[in-house]
Design a protein around this motif. Sequence first.
Motif, PDB file in Angstrom:
ATOM      1  N   GLU A 146     -10.355   5.502  12.053  1.00  0.00           N
ATOM      2  CA  GLU A 146      -8.918   5.461  11.811  1.00  0.00           C
ATOM      3  C   GLU A 146      -8.342   4.070  12.092  1.00  0.00           C
ATOM      4  O   GLU A 146      -7.460   3.586  11.362  1.00  0.00           O
ATOM      5  N   ALA A 147      -8.845   3.410  13.141  1.00  0.00           N
ATOM      6  CA  ALA A 147      -8.365   2.060  13.456  1.00  0.00           C
ATOM      7  C   ALA A 147      -8.784   1.077  12.378  1.00  0.00           C
ATOM      8  O   ALA A 147      -8.023   0.167  12.009  1.00  0.00           O
ATOM      9  N   HIS A 183      -6.049  -1.611   5.671  1.00  0.00           N
ATOM     10  CA  HIS A 183      -4.932  -1.430   4.748  1.00  0.00           C
ATOM     11  C   HIS A 183      -3.759  -2.329   5.106  1.00  0.00           C
ATOM     12  O   HIS A 183      -3.177  -2.993   4.231  1.00  0.00           O
ATOM     13  N   ALA A 184      -3.398  -2.378   6.387  1.00  0.00           N
ATOM     14  CA  ALA A 184      -2.204  -3.129   6.782  1.00  0.00           C
ATOM     15  C   ALA A 184      -2.374  -4.623   6.571  1.00  0.00           C
ATOM     16  O   ALA A 184      -1.434  -5.302   6.136  1.00  0.00           O
ATOM     17  N   THR A 185      -3.551  -5.159   6.874  1.00  0.00           N
ATOM     18  CA  THR A 185      -3.729  -6.606   6.723  1.00  0.00           C
ATOM     19  C   THR A 185      -3.798  -7.001   5.253  1.00  0.00           C
ATOM     20  O   THR A 185      -3.226  -8.015   4.849  1.00  0.00           O
ATOM     21  N   GLU A 186      -4.501  -6.204   4.442  1.00  0.00           N
ATOM     22  CA  GLU A 186      -4.563  -6.502   3.009  1.00  0.00           C
ATOM     23  C   GLU A 186      -3.185  -6.331   2.364  1.00  0.00           C
ATOM     24  O   GLU A 186      -2.778  -7.119   1.498  1.00  0.00           O
ATOM     25  N   ALA A 206       3.016   2.956   4.046  1.00  0.00           N
ATOM     26  CA  ALA A 206       1.632   3.421   4.168  1.00  0.00           C
ATOM     27  C   ALA A 206       0.944   2.782   5.374  1.00  0.00           C
ATOM     28  O   ALA A 206       0.202   3.449   6.113  1.00  0.00           O
ATOM     29  N   SER A 207       1.188   1.496   5.581  1.00  0.00           N
ATOM     30  CA  SER A 207       0.597   0.815   6.739  1.00  0.00           C
ATOM     31  C   SER A 207       1.090   1.427   8.032  1.00  0.00           C
ATOM     32  O   SER A 207       0.308   1.659   8.968  1.00  0.00           O
ATOM     33  N   ALA A 208       2.390   1.702   8.106  1.00  0.00           N
ATOM     34  CA  ALA A 208       2.959   2.280   9.322  1.00  0.00           C
ATOM     35  C   ALA A 208       2.339   3.640   9.616  1.00  0.00           C
ATOM     36  O   ALA A 208       2.011   3.967  10.769  1.00  0.00           O
ATOM     37  N   LEU A 209       2.171   4.462   8.599  1.00  0.00           N
ATOM     38  CA  LEU A 209       1.569   5.777   8.803  1.00  0.00           C
ATOM     39  C   LEU A 209       0.145   5.660   9.328  1.00  0.00           C
ATOM     40  O   LEU A 209      -0.257   6.383  10.256  1.00  0.00           O
ATOM     41  N   LEU A 210      -0.641   4.768   8.770  1.00  0.00           N
ATOM     42  CA  LEU A 210      -2.021   4.599   9.218  1.00  0.00           C
ATOM     43  C   LEU A 210      -2.085   4.030  10.632  1.00  0.00           C
ATOM     44  O   LEU A 210      -2.897   4.470  11.460  1.00  0.00           O
ATOM     45  N   VAL A 211      -1.248   3.049  10.926  1.00  0.00           N
ATOM     46  CA  VAL A 211      -1.255   2.411  12.246  1.00  0.00           C
ATOM     47  C   VAL A 211      -0.873   3.403  13.329  1.00  0.00           C
ATOM     48  O   VAL A 211      -1.586   3.560  14.346  1.00  0.00           O
ATOM     49  N   TYR A 212       0.248   4.092  13.145  1.00  0.00           N
ATOM     50  CA  TYR A 212       0.729   4.962  14.214  1.00  0.00           C
ATOM     51  C   TYR A 212      -0.076   6.252  14.308  1.00  0.00           C
ATOM     52  O   TYR A 212      -0.158   6.857  15.383  1.00  0.00           O
TER      53      TYR A 212
END
Length: 384
Positions: free
Chosen positions: A316-317, A323-326, A294-300
């Motif tokens: 979006e950023a 999400h990725a840090t939490e 999920a983190s990868a999808l949001l980041v990229y």
Amino acid sequence: MPDQDFLRWPFLEDTHRDFAAHVEEWAGRHAEALTDHGDAEASTRALARAMGEAGLLDAAVPPGGRLDVRKLCLARDILARHSGLADFAFAMQGLGTGAITLFGPPEVREAVLPGARAGTSLAAFALSEPEAGSDAAALATAAVRDGADWRISGEKTWISNGAIAGSILLFARTGEAPGARGLSAFWLPGDAEGLSVAERIEVAAPHPLARLRLDGVRVPDAHRIGAPGEGFKVAMAVLDVFRATVGAAALGFARRGLDLLLDRASGRQLFGATLFDQQMTQAAIADAAVSVEASALLVYRAAWLKDGGRPRVSREASMAKLHATEAAFRVADACQQIHGGLGVVRDSAPELLAREVRALRVYEGASEIQRVVIARAERDRRAG
């Protein structure tokens, strides 16, 4: 073997896949070898220089002046999985020069960018102050006109590379209007007269942080970045590029945590079976795997949108960073738990991971601030 499936996602192009392979090859040979957590300043210098020699910093300080956010995210994703300090050294060369890349006058670009790209001159981004962190509009450091120059006085804190930077991008109040509309951005060399290191700040995961004092530092008007009073816009434009990359670093740390979870669960014997055979262990691994994907999808996605020409990707950023840090924090905690007593041994892989991840939920906009940004964006989307 690290997971490579995400490289085939449609967010990325062949040039990104080639770049990722280059970063992975370099990191496997050098990132950990050049990292000494007992001397963060020396490690940062060595890592930056080595990345410059390998051409990796071309992504952070692009010769053509166009920042490719997907390359920035790929580099941070990969480097963080190998070494937190390697990720830090790469990121700061980009963050510390981003305003100059985007808005700098030719004189400043020529003075700063080649050394930063080579890794021979470290960069810093001086925004935070003792009483102004998340609320950048509350900055108190002041720049006043002195003929054709400016005189800057005040204090900055939590400044990455602050004590070792050759180049500093600094924000000060110039007073064109109240609050955020009265700030301006300036470039100054790290050895500017009147600039001093008030304190080197020790934090949980070693990083070269400092508190800086400015006592009438003279800065030529030609070293102003952007128009007077537009410093907040400059800062937000830079953070709009680099905020998703913090999510990418968190993603790299989460990937490391998932690898550690799988290794420990597969190798540890417990009650006549492996730890992996326990359903609660499988649940922890499943949750970590979902968090990574999920983190990868949001980041990229955020990086792809920015590279595609979207003027602002604040929503979006912020989603990617939040999400990725939490998620990385939860993965690191699960990793420590699965390792039992070994997970809390000082400088063990799980314990170091937990310390490295913690700061990401605070810097470049704490999780609470990201939630405010996202909520306001959702309200505005529905109103407009």
